[in-house]
Scaffold this motif. Structure first.
Motif, short mmCIF file in Angstrom:
data_model
loop_
_atom_site.label_atom_id
_atom_site.label_comp_id
_atom_site.label_asym_id
_atom_site.label_seq_id
_atom_site.Cartn_x
_atom_site.Cartn_y
_atom_site.Cartn_z
N GLN A 57 0.88 -1.18 0.00
CA GLN A 57 0.00 0.00 0.00
C GLN A 57 0.91 1.22 0.00
N PRO A 58 0.84 2.07 -1.06
CA PRO A 58 1.76 3.22 -1.13
C PRO A 58 1.51 4.21 0.01
N GLN A 59 2.55 4.94 0.37
CA GLN A 59 2.45 5.94 1.43
C GLN A 59 2.82 7.31 0.89
N SER A 60 2.06 8.31 1.32
CA SER A 60 2.38 9.68 0.92
C SER A 60 3.59 10.16 1.72
N GLU A 61 4.17 11.29 1.30
CA GLU A 61 5.31 11.84 2.03
C GLU A 61 4.90 12.14 3.47
N ALA A 62 3.70 12.69 3.64
CA ALA A 62 3.23 13.00 4.99
C ALA A 62 3.12 11.72 5.82
N GLN A 63 2.62 10.68 5.19
CA GLN A 63 2.49 9.40 5.92
C GLN A 63 3.86 8.83 6.27
N LYS A 64 4.83 9.00 5.36
CA LYS A 64 6.17 8.48 5.65
C LYS A 64 6.78 9.22 6.84
N ALA A 65 6.58 10.53 6.89
CA ALA A 65 7.12 11.31 8.01
C ALA A 65 6.42 10.89 9.30
N ASP A 66 5.12 10.70 9.23
CA ASP A 66 4.35 10.29 10.40
C ASP A 66 4.81 8.91 10.87
N ARG A 67 5.06 8.03 9.92
CA ARG A 67 5.52 6.69 10.25
C ARG A 67 6.85 6.74 10.99
N ALA A 68 7.74 7.61 10.53
CA ALA A 68 9.04 7.72 11.20
C ALA A 68 8.86 8.18 12.65
N ALA A 69 7.97 9.14 12.84
CA ALA A 69 7.73 9.64 14.20
C ALA A 69 7.10 8.56 15.07
N LEU A 70 6.15 7.85 14.53
CA LEU A 70 5.50 6.79 15.30
C LEU A 70 6.48 5.67 15.59
N LYS A 71 7.34 5.40 14.64
CA LYS A 71 8.30 4.32 14.80
C LYS A 71 9.25 4.62 15.96
N SER A 72 9.56 5.88 16.12
CA SER A 72 10.43 6.27 17.22
C SER A 72 9.73 6.02 18.56
N THR A 73 8.45 6.36 18.65
CA THR A 73 7.67 6.07 19.86
C THR A 73 7.60 4.56 20.09
N LEU A 74 7.40 3.84 19.03
CA LEU A 74 7.33 2.38 19.12
C LEU A 74 8.66 1.81 19.60
N GLN A 75 9.76 2.37 19.10
CA GLN A 75 11.07 1.89 19.51
C GLN A 75 11.27 2.08 21.01
N CYS A 76 10.83 3.21 21.52
CA CYS A 76 10.93 3.46 22.96
C CYS A 76 10.14 2.41 23.74
N LEU A 77 8.94 2.14 23.26
CA LEU A 77 8.11 1.15 23.95
C LEU A 77 8.75 -0.23 23.88
N LEU A 78 9.26 -0.56 22.70
CA LEU A 78 9.88 -1.88 22.53
C LEU A 78 11.19 -2.00 23.32
N SER A 79 11.86 -0.86 23.50
CA SER A 79 13.14 -0.92 24.22
C SER A 79 12.92 -1.37 25.65
N GLU A 80 11.72 -1.17 26.17
CA GLU A 80 11.43 -1.60 27.54
C GLU A 80 11.35 -3.13 27.65
N THR A 81 11.17 -3.78 26.51
CA THR A 81 11.12 -5.25 26.56
C THR A 81 12.53 -5.82 26.67
N GLY A 82 13.52 -4.99 26.40
CA GLY A 82 14.90 -5.47 26.48
C GLY A 82 15.39 -6.07 25.18
N PHE A 83 14.49 -6.22 24.20
CA PHE A 83 14.89 -6.86 22.94
C PHE A 83 15.37 -5.84 21.91
N VAL A 84 15.12 -4.58 22.19
CA VAL A 84 15.36 -3.53 21.20
C VAL A 84 16.08 -2.38 21.92
N ASP A 85 17.05 -1.76 21.25
CA ASP A 85 17.72 -0.61 21.85
C ASP A 85 16.82 0.62 21.81
#
Lengths: 326, 326, 326, 326
Positions: free
Chosen positions: C263-291
Motif C-alpha cells: 500500500q503506497p504511502q504519501s510523504e506526509a504518511q512516511k514522516a508520520d511513520r518515522a515519528a510513530l516508529k520512534s515512539t514504538l522503539q521506545c516502547l519496545l526498548s522496555e522489553t529489552g529486545f530492542v535498543d
C-alpha cells in the motif's frame, strides 16, 4: 455486466459475446465488465483479463467500454490499466481498496499512485457497503489529477451526489458522475449526475435506457412512473437473493444461460431461488419483454416473502386445476 | 421549530411568540414544536406542554400545528395526545421509542397502543440515527390504523421514501409523507412526498417555501439551483455544529435571541462557534436576508474547516487594514 | 506472519526464510502464512503459493504450518487446499467470503463445499471487521463436518469466545479455538481458548510465548502484567498505523528488512511513520529486545498523538543539546 | 435494579421494598436504581425520585446506593444530584447524553458541568449501544475532576476495560471501574475491574455474589465454570426478550410480582414470552433456587429458538401423557 458461466462454472465465451451484442442492441450507452455485478472478486486475474478483452473486442467501437481494473495491489492494477488500454477500453473503473478499511489519506495515496502511472483514464468506484469509503474531500483531491475523469458512486445517497457535484464540477466541468443505485436514477439525474452504471441494465436494458431518455426529454412524471417499476424490480432482484444472483435470475429470463454460480447454493437456497424466480418472472412479464409463467401469476402485495408464498400457492392450485383435481 | 431560551436557559415565551409569528409571516405551511430541532429530550415534561400550548395559541388557526407528543411511556404519551388535542393541534408527531433499540414487533405494538387511545391524529416520526428505526413493513402495518395519518422520515433516503409510498398510498391515498432531510426536499417531492418538516425553515423559511412552490410549478431547474444553495446552508448548520446549534446560530442572524443553550459549551467550542457563525453569516448574506459581516467575506471553498480559517484570516486582515496597520 | 518484501516490493525470499527461522527459534508454536497480517489480499495467487511453500519448507516439521488458503472462489480455494496439503501444511485457514456480505446460509454453504472437498483439515477464520461474519449458529453447524477442526476468531469479543466453546466443545472436544486479538489473549485463554494466532508474535514472539506459558503455569497476576504491556504495544502498532504496517515497523526493529510496502504511502504518511516508529522503539526498548533511540525516550503519556509529539520534541532537544546549542 | 410495577403499570412500592430487602439479604454489595435495567427513560421525573428515595430509605445504610440521576438536561440532572445527596445515596451514576450523538468534546463538557456543580460523587455510565459513547480520552480527561470517582462500562469489551485502567489508575488509584456486562465479569475482574453492576443480580444475586467471591479467592477454574452458567442465563434473558423484560421474567420466578410492563406487548409477544419463560425456568431450576416447571424440562441444545420449541413440545407431550392420551 454479468458474466455467463457454463455448467462447470467456467466463463461461457460464446454466451458472453451473445449477451454483449444483445445489450448493445437494446440500447445501453456503454459496457462495464469486471464490476461488482460481474463478481470480479470471484474471478481469477486471468479470467478478468479474458472478460475485459472479449468485451472490448465484441463492442467493436459501437459503445465505449469502462473496464474494471482493480487487482491485488497498485502494481498489478497499473498492469491491468496498461493491458486494457491496449484492448481499446475507453477508461478503467477502480474500486477503493477492499478488505482492509483504509483511512482517507491512504485511499487518496492509492488512487494517486495509479492515476500517475496509468496510460488510460481512471474512474473511481465508491461502494462503501463493500470497500473502503471514498469521502468527499478525498474525491475532491483526486479530481485534481487529470487522469481521474469520473466516479461511479453506489452509495445510493442523493445528497452525497449533490455534494460531490457542487465540490468538483466548478473546477472540473468534464468530470463524470455516475450512480450505481438503479432505483433512484431519476433523482440522481435531477441532482446533476451524468448517468448510471446499473445492474438492472443486464435484465431490462430497454427500460433503463428509456428511463434515461425520459429524463433527457424532461418527461418527469412518466420517468418517475417508470422509476417506481424499476424500484420494484430492483428490490426483488437485490434483497431476497444473494447479490448478484437475482440479476442473474432476471437475465436468464431474457434468454441467456448463466450456468453454475461461483458462490455455491444449498438445496434449500436452490428451492428458494426457484420460488423467487417465479415471482420475478411475474414482475418482469409486466414489462412485456418476458412471458408470464405458464400457470399465471398471483396478485402481488409488495411484500416479497408473502408474494413468493402466494405465487407458490397459486402455481400449486393451477396445477391441480389443470389436472382436474379442483 | 427551535425554542428561544433566555440568558438562564429558561423558555423565552415572548421571543417564542415573536418567532412563531415571524415563521407564519414568512410562509411556513405549518408548525412543528417539540421535534428534534426543538430539543424535546432536553425539555421537561412541563416545558414540552408549555411550548405546545403557546404554539397552538399563537398559530391562531392560521397554520396547522403538528405537536411532538412523545413522552416517557405510552400512558404519558397518550396523556400528551389528549392535552394537545384540547390545545387545538391538528395532529401529533411521535418519535419511535428512544434509548432502547426495539424490534419491529415492539415498535408496532408501541404505536398501535397509542393510535388506539389517542383522540388526535398521529404522525409517525422515523429518525433511525437517534431512535429505534421504523421499518417498511411496520409502517405498512401501522398505516392500517385510521388514527395514523402520516410519517415524517428523517432517514434522508430517497429510495426508502419511494418504497413507503409504493407500499402505502394504494391503500391509504390520504396518508401524508414528509421528509426531514432538507437538502433533498426536491428529490423527495419528485419521489412523491407531500412536503417537508425542515430545520432549515427556522432560518430561511422564505427559501424553503420557495423551494416547495418552485416544485409545485414544476420549475425543476430553478428548484434544483435553489436546492443546491439549501444543501450548502444545511451542511454548514448541521455538521460542524452540535445539532441543532447551527440552526440556532442561523436563526439568531434573522434577529432572534436564542439565549443559553441546554447543552453546555466549552470555551473552545464557544470560540469555534463564533468562527463558524461568521462563515454562516457570509453564506446567509447571499440569500439577501442577512447582512454580510462588517469585515466582509472571504471566498468560500466548500470545505468547512478551510472556509472557517479563511474567514478568520480575512477578518483579521480587514481589522488590521482598518487600523492602518497594513 | 508478515511478509518481507524487497526494495521493489517483491517477495524477499532470503529474508522470509531468515524471519521464519527466527520466529521458530523465539518459540512460536506454529506458523500462519497468508493471513490478514500477511496481506494475503495484496498478493497474487502465485505469490500466496510461493509463501505457503517456503513456509512449509523452512518449518521443516519443527512447528506445524496453518496456511491461509482463501482464493477467489470455492474451486480455486480447494485447489490451494490440495496444493498446501502436498507442501506438508498441518491445516489451512480460510477467511469467510470477502467483499460481498453474505447471509449465514451462504457462509455455511461456502465452507461446507470446501470442507467436503479438501484433503487437508480446515480452520475457519472469522474477522467481522473485514469479511462476512460467521455467526454462532453457522460455526456450530460447520463444526459437524469432520474436516473443519477449529476457528480463528478476530472479533476480540470474550463473550463470543465463551459462546462458541459452550456450543461446540461438548460435541467436538477436539475443536480448536484460537484468538486473533492479541491484547486479550489471557482473558481468552481463561475463557477456554486453546491459543492465539497473533500479529504481535511477529514483533515480540518471546513475549507472546511467555504470555502463553505464564497462563499454563496459572501465574495469572504476572500474566496480566505482561498482558497489559502487550496491550500497549498492540495498540500502538494497530491504530495509528495502517494495518499491518505498525507490525512491519516493529519487526524491522528486530533486525529484519521489510522493504517497500504494497500500500503506497504519501510523504506526509512516511514522516508520520518515522515519528510513530520512534515512539514504538521506545516502547519496545522496555522489553529489552530492542535498543532505545540514540537520543533517548521522552516519558510516555499513553496518548499516542501526544507521545509522538513529545518524542519528537525530545529528539529535537537532544539533537540541539548534542550540538551544544542548548 | 428492576422496578416492580402493579397491574396498572404504576410503581408497586411495597413490592419494591420487599425486593430491595431480598437483594441485600442475598448478598449484593450495593444497589443501583434508575439504570437501564430500571427503565429510567420510561419513568417520569417524579417516579425516578420516588424510586431513588425508597431505595435509599430501604437500604438503611446496609449497602451503598448508586443512584441513576440523569435527567433531561444539565440543570435538572444537578437538581437530582442534590436531591439524591439528601437521600443519603453514596454516589450518582449519569449516563452519557442520550438521543443526539454528541462529540467527545460535548460529552466532556456535559459531564464537567455536572461534576463541578454536584454535591455528590459522580460515576460515568458508558453504554455505547444506547447513548453517546464516552471515549477513552474523554474518560481520562474527566478522571481529572475530583467529583468523578468511577465508571460503569456496559460495552462488554475487555480490552477497553484494560485501556481505561491503564490510562487512569496511575493518576487516580481510587477510581472505580465497574462492568455492566454480566457474562464476562470474571475476565473483567481479571483485567482489573473493581466489580460489576449487573442485571443478572436481579435474578440470581447469590450467584453473582459467589462469582465475585470465587474470583477474590482466586478460584478461577470454579469461577469460570460458574461464569459459563451465568453466560447461558444472561443470553437467554437478554436476547430473545426485549430488554429488560427477560430479567423481569427471571425475577418473577424468584417470587416477585413485576406487574404490567411499560412497553406494551402484543398477543403474539405474550405467548412467546410464556414459552421463553418456561425455558428460562428450566435453566434457572438448575441453580437450585427455582423449581422446574411441573411438566419437567426438555434437554437444552443451546439454541434458544430450538430450546423454546422443544420445551413447548415437551410440555404438550407431558400434558397428553398426564391425561392418559399417550
Amino acid at each position: 455486466m454479468l458474466v455467463p458461466l457454463d455448467a462447470n462454472g467456467r466463463i461461457n465465451e460464446a454466451e458472453l459475446r451473445r449477451f454483449i451484442n444483445w445489450l448493445i442492441e437494446k440500447g445501453v450507452h456503454g459496457l462495464y465488465p469486471n464490476g461488482s455485478t460481474g463478481e470480479f472478486t470471484r474471478l481469477t486475474e486471468d479470467e478478468r483479463r479474458v472478460i475485459a478483452r472479449i468485451t472490448c473486442e465484441e463492442a467493436r467501437g459501437r459503445v465505449p467500454v469502462l473496464a474494471g481494473a482493480a487487482e491485488a495491489n497498485v502494481k498489478e492494477t497499473i498492469a491491468a490499466c496498461e493491458l486494457y488500454h491496449t484492448y481499446g477500453a475507453r477508461a478503467v473503473a477502480i474500486v477503493s481498496p477492499i478488505y482492509y478499511r483504509l483511512s482517507p489519506e491512504s485511499v487518496y495515496t492509492y488512487f494517486r499512485e495509479i492515476a500517475l502511472n496509468s496510460p488510460i483514464d481512471v474512474t473511481l468506484y465508491n461502494i462503501p457497503l463493500f470497500a473502503s469509503p471514498i469521502d468527499l474531500n478525498t474525491i475532491r483531491r483526486l479530481s485534481e489529477l487529470a487522469k481521474i475523469v469520473g466516479i461511479k458512486d453506489s452509495s445510493g445517497d442523493v445528497a452525497f451526489m449533490m455534494r460531490m457535484i457542487a465540490a468538483i464540477r466548478p473546477n472540473r466541468p468534464d468530470f463524470t458522475f455516475m450512480t450505481g443505485w438503479d432505483c433512484v436514477l431519476i433523482p440522481m439525474l435531477l441532482a446533476g449526475a451524468n448517468g448510471g452504471t446499473n445492474a438492472a441494465s443486464n435484465v431490462v436494458p430497454e427500460l433503463m435506457r428509456k428511463l434515461y431518455d425520459l429524463f433527457q426529454a424532461r418527461q418527469l412524471d412518466d420517468a418517475m412512473k417508470l422509476q417506481h417499476r424499476i424500484l420494484e424490480l430492483f428490490d426483488l432482484m437485490l434483497n431476497p437473493f444473494e447479490f448478484p444472483d437475482g440479476f442473474r435470475a432476471g437475465a436468464e429470463m431474457r434468454g441467456f444461460n448463466f450456468g453454475l454460480p461461483r458462490q455455491p447454493q444449498s438445496e434449500a437456497q436452490k428451492a428458494d431461488r426457484a420460488a423467487l424466480k417465479s415471482t420475478l418472472q411475474c414482475l418482469l412479464s409486466e414489462t412485456g419483454f418476458v412471458d408470464a409463467p405458464a400457470a399465471g401469476c398471483a396478485p402481488r402485495t409488495g411484500n416479497v416473502q408473502q408474494d413468493k408464498l402466494e405465487q407458490l400457492v397459486h402455481e400449486v392450485m393451477e396445477s391441480l386445476r389443470a389436472k382436474g383435481m379442483l
